[in-house]
Design a protein around this motif. Structure first.
Motif, PDB file in Angstrom:
ATOM      1  N   VAL A 167       1.037  -3.643  10.517  1.00 46.70           N
ATOM      2  CA  VAL A 167      -0.379  -3.521  10.828  1.00 46.70           C
ATOM      3  C   VAL A 167      -0.562  -3.014  12.257  1.00 46.70           C
ATOM      4  N   ASP A 206       0.418   0.153  -2.639  1.00 51.46           N
ATOM      5  CA  ASP A 206      -0.752  -0.629  -2.274  1.00 51.46           C
ATOM      6  C   ASP A 206      -0.413  -1.438  -1.023  1.00 51.46           C
ATOM      7  N   PRO A 207      -1.250  -1.362   0.014  1.00 50.04           N
ATOM      8  CA  PRO A 207      -0.940  -2.122   1.234  1.00 50.04           C
ATOM      9  C   PRO A 207      -0.771  -3.608   0.952  1.00 50.04           C
ATOM     10  N   ALA A 208      -1.487  -4.082  -0.052  1.00 47.81           N
ATOM     11  CA  ALA A 208      -1.364  -5.502  -0.380  1.00 47.81           C
ATOM     12  C   ALA A 208       0.064  -5.824  -0.793  1.00 47.81           C
ATOM     13  N   LEU A 267       2.315  -5.838   2.434  1.00 47.43           N
ATOM     14  CA  LEU A 267       2.063  -6.858   3.459  1.00 47.43           C
ATOM     15  C   LEU A 267       2.159  -8.284   2.949  1.00 47.43           C
ATOM     16  N   THR A 268       2.073  -8.462   1.637  1.00 46.17           N
ATOM     17  CA  THR A 268       2.105  -9.844   1.143  1.00 46.17           C
ATOM     18  C   THR A 268       3.278 -10.024   0.191  1.00 46.17           C
ATOM     19  N   ALA A 269       3.645 -11.292  -0.023  1.00 48.23           N
ATOM     20  CA  ALA A 269       4.828 -11.618  -0.826  1.00 48.23           C
ATOM     21  C   ALA A 269       4.725 -10.972  -2.215  1.00 48.23           C
ATOM     22  N   ASP A 325       8.079  -5.004   6.242  1.00 48.85           N
ATOM     23  CA  ASP A 325       7.124  -5.674   7.113  1.00 48.85           C
ATOM     24  C   ASP A 325       7.785  -6.901   7.724  1.00 48.85           C
TER      25      ASP A 325
END
Lengths: 804, 346
Positions: free
Chosen positions: A108, A127-129, A132-134, A171
């Motif tokens: 980010v 998808d950025p999601a 950035l997320t598990a 990330d």
């Protein structure tokens, strides 16, 4: 008319197709070896710059905590003070038997990574999601993708062309989980655009050290010496290849004198002939060059994985094992082929253009000119002295290579004179007419063979020199490993707490536990790793110290002094009794210098108290464990089970040694391969020269035959001559090779790697090489000998009927 | 401040083509996000804080200022929140992303900058009581929403301002439920348009003391736009007599959708339904390679409002991750005043 002349000239190759093949092979070999080395170098360099650009490692200042990780709260402090920094957490990550570099970046804060940009611009942007997320995503090179795909424990993998091999980019949130370092930050990259009105960093985070790009170690710079090494080898191969071209072209021109005389008598101008021959040579050079490029491409492809392994092992430099074909490389290769061919043919062409219209063709062309021989010898001597002078005057790696080049070419130039001298001495000592004739005949043929013998000399000397260097290195390295790896087990706990738990449990059961703690500092020569040790007799007894003050260990253990590795000592010119500043206000005397092979960076050792003083809170989770060797395997297993440690967290000494040696072996695979190839090319050069000479030999052999030596004897003498010349050359090559080895060990290695190695000699290797040389000479002479054996007596008789 | 929702959705990793694909896929509950519904009653100060279960949210402050040098200025301070997933968590793995935009517009220049962060680590966030919205060193904070200090910095500009509310909060649409299209997409939307502002602007060559009026928008939603809607024009205007007007036009293939709120100087409001206000571009300027309408005709016949709205500086382009036009405007015609204009999708 031009067409007719061309036809007449080309007819030569129709008759002497083997000669044509030899010429083309010579050009192809020269171009191929040279191009292969160039391709490897270019690929490796491209890899470094890619790696640097992709990870944006080289360009920005960064912050590090000398004591280890930076806590996340520090990052937030800096951010909330306005400093635009991006957090990076990195560490080694083992998967599928390979150790990869896992790099977690705060995507980010620092989204402009090329690999991320590439992924965004692809047809199916992630998808950025997901990133950035598990469970997150891993970005890796295509090569790694195959390795990592399908591992249940890993997040899904995205491939990209914008990452170096052996790097996993992800990330930071994913990295902290995979590396089991929650909330830890390895370094903070200071982004280029900072807002106005910032408070100084020292006021916000005084413990962090700001490191500018110039203080970081530069892979390209570090590996320069390695590439120069390869280039030198490539050039040597090129030169040896050109010897073949030179020999073949010389022969072809000599044989063509008849045709040329006829053509000129028919009114063809010399100018036209020279132009046509030039065009012909260029054309052949193009064909040979193309074949060579093909050869070079495959050779480079075959060698590159080993080179990549070497560079990774020695310098940690990232290089892909894949080769891409570049136009620039093709053009350069072709240019080298044409340039080399014309260079190798220049002399022959010049002599041809000066040939009197009515000169008789044949023997004269090959008669040696003693004046030229003496001139070459003097020139050789000058080159040797010049190389030496260059080294003494300028120093450094380039001057070291100048010394080598002068030594090698100078010796090669002096070879004919030396051989001639030896042969005439032998001839004087010879008893009986046949023996005298053999020696005299050898001397007579020397000019025709001298180029091939020079090639042999160079190849042999390189073999002895490089062989001695590698073997010396291996011997030293193995001994050094024994000294350095003194603990039976090496253990890495997941954190300091687990480390304490394990050592508490272990202490009553083992001889000693030696903590391995280090922090990264910076020195003007690059990163400096500072290690703290406890006072254990094993260090005093085994540590491979090269030079030290009398009470070095006592001083170090008392916290008064520091030991540094050889790389740092040579790079910074620091020796015992000099001082080293660990921190700007913390200066220790240097008590000794120890050898530290295979490590590109500077290193220093202090007592544990000193380490705690310099970097309080440095992590303490790695240990060497000394115990009875027989119990090591069992203990390793017990530790893994009891403390639930992954396999690689407990390593046995033997495994560690094997791994180090494997890296070492890989390091010199390429050197050895080029070595063998050079020797092969030299053997081939002898064959072509002997074949060339053969065509000229009838007028000399016929009288001997007529005087009563039969063909079997003559064929035997043919073999003997080749063997003798090769043996003499080999004898001269040995001292040259030893000098070469000495230069490699004491000059080139010091410059290239930062360490100096003792020289060991390996007479059995020499004997083996000597026999190999004789075998090559024998093989090369077999064909002419067979021809001698089968020569119809009528041909020998005809000699008397014809020109003589 | 209705349709700024899109802004943050097109955050750094989203490629622009997403715009053309519309937002059908983002529709609320299917992905676990909450969806606004009519009849919700705001709870303050709690609702000044973040709503992680909604996809997007912002704290959006603009101000029209006069300098002690006699010149007009405008500032923008925005904190966007965008949720990748409908929850919050501690650490790097937090799915809440934050983006800050700050700008200063002078009669000649426009300075802007952007910040990005994620939630969960303390680098950016909002707390309701006491109120603090922050990203990096940028802050909008105070004991409550009525008195705030505001700061932001770029490479060559910045500001330190204090804001004091002179009136109540204002709810838009139906008690804060603001409809965005004929299909019923909506958001929660309230404002504090009554700030007086004073402080200092830090400009490259000077420091300017300023005073003026500020307007804070609070909005959150999960399903902002209809698929055919391409962009919007949004106005917040303060008239000299103390009345205020918020109006927007969503430009769609199936026709425009308009909505407005008339705010009386005592804070009482009247919602103005779709089609009742006319927002017409008069002329454009070439800005950042696009034709941007910088002069407008705003006509609200029911109230006899017939005004022209002109940009203070045509080049108020926000060249941030998601690009848009945002700048101070002056009002002439039946009413006099100043305000802010935002335009996207050009």
């Amino acid at each position: 008319m031009t067409f007719a002349v061309v036809q007449a000239l080309l007819s030569h190759w129709r008759v002497h197709w083997l000669q044509l093949a030899t010429l083309l092979i010579g050009i192809a070999l020269a171009t191929g070896l040279w191009s292969a080395v160039q391709a490897i170098n270019a690929e490796a360099r491209a890899s470094y710059s890619r790696a640097n650009a992709q990870l944006a490692l080289g360009q920005f200042d960064e912050l590090r905590d000398p004591a280890g990780f930076i806590p996340m709260s520090r990052y937030v402090d800096l951010r909330r003070a306005g400093w635009q920094v991006a957090a990076v957490l990195e560490g080694p990550y083992r998967v599928a038997g390979r150790t990869l570099r896992l790099m977690g970046v705060d995507m980010v804060a620092y989204p402009a990574l090329p690999a991320v940009t590439e992924a965004q611009q692809s047809d199916a942007p992630p998808d950025p999601a997901d990133i950035l997320t598990a469970p997150g995503r891993l970005l890796v090179s295509t090569e790694l993708e195959h390795l990592l795909r399908g591992h249940d424990t890993l997040p899904p993998v995205l491939s990209t062309s914008a990452l170096p091999p052996d790097v996993i980019l992800t990330d930071i949130g994913v990295a902290e989980r995979l590396l089991n370092q929650p909330g830890a930050i390895s370094r903070l990259i200071i982004l280029p655009d900072q807002p106005r009105g910032l408070h100084p960093l020292t006021a916000i985070a005084p413990e962090l050290e700001r490191i500018s790009p110039s203080q970081k170690i530069d892979t390209a710079q570090l590996t320069d010496s390695f590439h120069l090494n390869l280039s030198a080898f490539g050039l040597l191969s090129f030169a040896v290849g050109l010897f073949i071209v030179n020999g073949t072209v010389g022969l072809a021109f000599a044989q063509r004198r008849g045709i040329i005389r006829t053509l000129r008598a028919l009114g063809v101008s010399m100018r036209l002939l020279v132009w046509l021959i030039l065009a012909e040579l260029t054309f052949l050079a193009l064909i040979g060059g193309l074949v060579g490029l093909l050869l070079g491409f495959f050779l480079a492809g075959a060698l590159l994985p080993d080179v990549a392994a070497t560079l990774r092992g020695l310098y940690g430099a990232p290089v892909t094992g894949q080769l891409t074909l570049q136009l620039q490389w093709v053009l350069a290769g072709i240019a080298m082929a044409v340039f080399g061919t014309l260079l190798a043919s220049g002399h022959a062409l010049w002599r041809l253009s000066r040939m009197p219209l009515l000169a008789s063709p044949g023997v004269q062309a090959w008669r040696g000119d003693p004046r030229a021989r003496h001139l070459a010898a003097v020139l050789g001597l000058i080159m040797i002295l010049g190389g030496g002078l260059a080294y003494v005057t300028f120093g450094g790696l380039i001057a070291g290579f100048a010394l080598l080049a002068g030594l090698l070419t100078g010796s090669a130039l002096m070879l004919p004179a030396l051989l001639s001298l030896t042969l005439s001495l032998c001839g004087r000592a010879a008893r009986g007419p046949v023996a005298q004739w053999v020696w005299a005949d050898m001397r007579a043929q020397l000019p025709g063979l001298s180029l091939a013998l020079m090639a042999l000399l160079l190849a042999l000397a390189a073999n002895v020199g490089v062989g001695t260097m590698v073997s010396s290195f291996r011997l030293t390295f193995v001994g050094w490993l024994d000294q350095r790896l003194t603990s039976e087990l090496y253990l890495t706990a997941s954190d300091d707490d687990q480390g304490r738990e394990i050592t508490d449990w272990l202490r009553p059961q083992v001889e000693a536990i030696l903590p391995i703690r280090n922090v990264e500092l910076s020195h003007e020569t690059g990163p400096l790793f500072l290690y703290g040790i406890v006072d254990d007799p094993v260090y005093r007894q085994n540590w491979p110290v090269i030079t030290s003050t009398p009470n070095a260990w006592d001083d170090v253990m008392a916290g008064r002094a520091v030991l540094i590795n050889e790389q740092l000592a040579r790079r910074a010119d620091l020796w015992p009794e000099d001082v080293l500043a660990l921190l700007p206000d913390h200066i220790l005397t240097i008590a000794g210098v120890y050898s530290d092979y295979g490590n590109p960076t500077g290193q220093a050792i202090v007592s544990m108290d000193q380490l705690d003083w310099v970097a309080p809170g440095a992590e303490n989770r790695r240990f060497g464990i000394r115990l009875n060797t027989e119990k090591a395997t069992e203990m390793a297993q017990t530790l893994r089970e009891r403390f639930n440690l992954p396999r690689q967290a407990v390593v046995q000494q033997a495994a560690m040694k094997a791994q180090s040696l494997a890296i070492f072996e890989k390091t010199f695979v390429v050197t050895s391969a080029l070595n063998v190839l050079t020797l092969g090319v030299a053997g081939f050069a002898i064959l072509t020269s002997l074949l060339t000479l053969w065509t000229q030999r009838l007028p000399q052999i016929a009288p001997v035959w007529a005087l009563g030596l039969n063909r079997v004897q003559l064929a035997g003498l043919e073999l003997l001559r080749s063997l003798l010349l090769a043996a003499l050359t080999a004898c001269l090559a040995l001292p040259l090779g030893l000098v070469l080895a000495w230069v490699l060990l004491t000059v080139i290695n010091v410059q290239a790697f930062g360490w100096r190695l003792p020289m060991f000699v390996f007479p059995w290797d020499w004997l083996w090489l000597f026999l190999l040389t004789l075998l090559a000479a024998l093989l090369a002479a077999t064909l002419p000998a067979l021809r001698m054996l089968r020569l119809p007596p009528a041909d020998l008789l005809r000699v008397f009927a014809n020109e003589r | 401040m209705n349709v700024r929702i899109l802004l943050f959705l097109l955050l750094w990793l989203y490629p622009i083509p997403l715009w053309a694909q519309g937002y059908a896929g983002l529709g609320g509950s299917a992905e676990g996000f909450d969806v606004p519904s009519a009849g919700y009653e705001f709870e303050f100060p709690m609702d000044h804080g973040p709503h992680p279960a909604y996809r997007v949210e912002w704290w959006y402050l603009t101000a029209n200022l006069q300098g002690d040098d006699g010149l007009d200025y405008g500032i923008q301070w925005t904190l966007f929140r965008s949720a990748l997933k409908p929850y919050d968590s501690d650490g790097w793995q937090s799915p809440q992303l934050w983006m800050g935009h700050a700008a200063v517009t002078t009669p000649k220049d426009h300075f802007f900058t952007e910040r990005l962060s994620r939630g969960g680590i303390g680098q950016a966030g909002v707390t309701a009581q006491p109120f603090e919205a922050w990203i990096d060193e940028w802050r909008m904070a105070g004991s409550d929403l009525d008195s705030l200090s505001l700061t932001a910095n770029g490479e060559d500009f910045g500001y330190d301002l204090s804001l004091t509310a002179q009136g109540p909060l204002v709810l838009h649409g139906n008690a804060g439920y603001s409809v965005k299209s004929a299909d019923g997409q909506a958001s929660y939307y309230y404002s504090q348009p009554f700030y007086t502002v004073e402080g200092v602007l830090h400009l490259p060559d000077s420091e300017v003391r300023v005073t003026g009026q500020g307007w804070l928008d609070r909005e959150w939603s999960s399903q902002p736009l209809a698929t055919d809607q391409r962009g919007w024009d949004w106005f917040s205007l303060s008239f000299e007599d103390g009345d205020k007007l918020m109006a927007f036009r969503l430009r769609g293939d199936r026709g425009d959708f308009t909505s407005a709120t008339w705010v009386n100087s005592d804070g009482s409001t009247e919602a103005i339904p779709n089609g009742s206000i006319n927002l017409l571009p008069l002329s454009t300027d070439k800005v950042a390679g696009r034709n941007i309408p910088t002069h407008w005709h705003v006509n609200l016949p029911d109230r006899g409002i017939d005004i022209q709205v002109s940009a203070l500086t045509p080049d108020a382009w926000m060249g941030t991750s998601f690009e848009y036009w945002e700048g101070p405007v002056t009002v002439t015609g039946s009413q006099k005043g100043a305000g802010y204009l935002e335009m996207t999708g050009y």
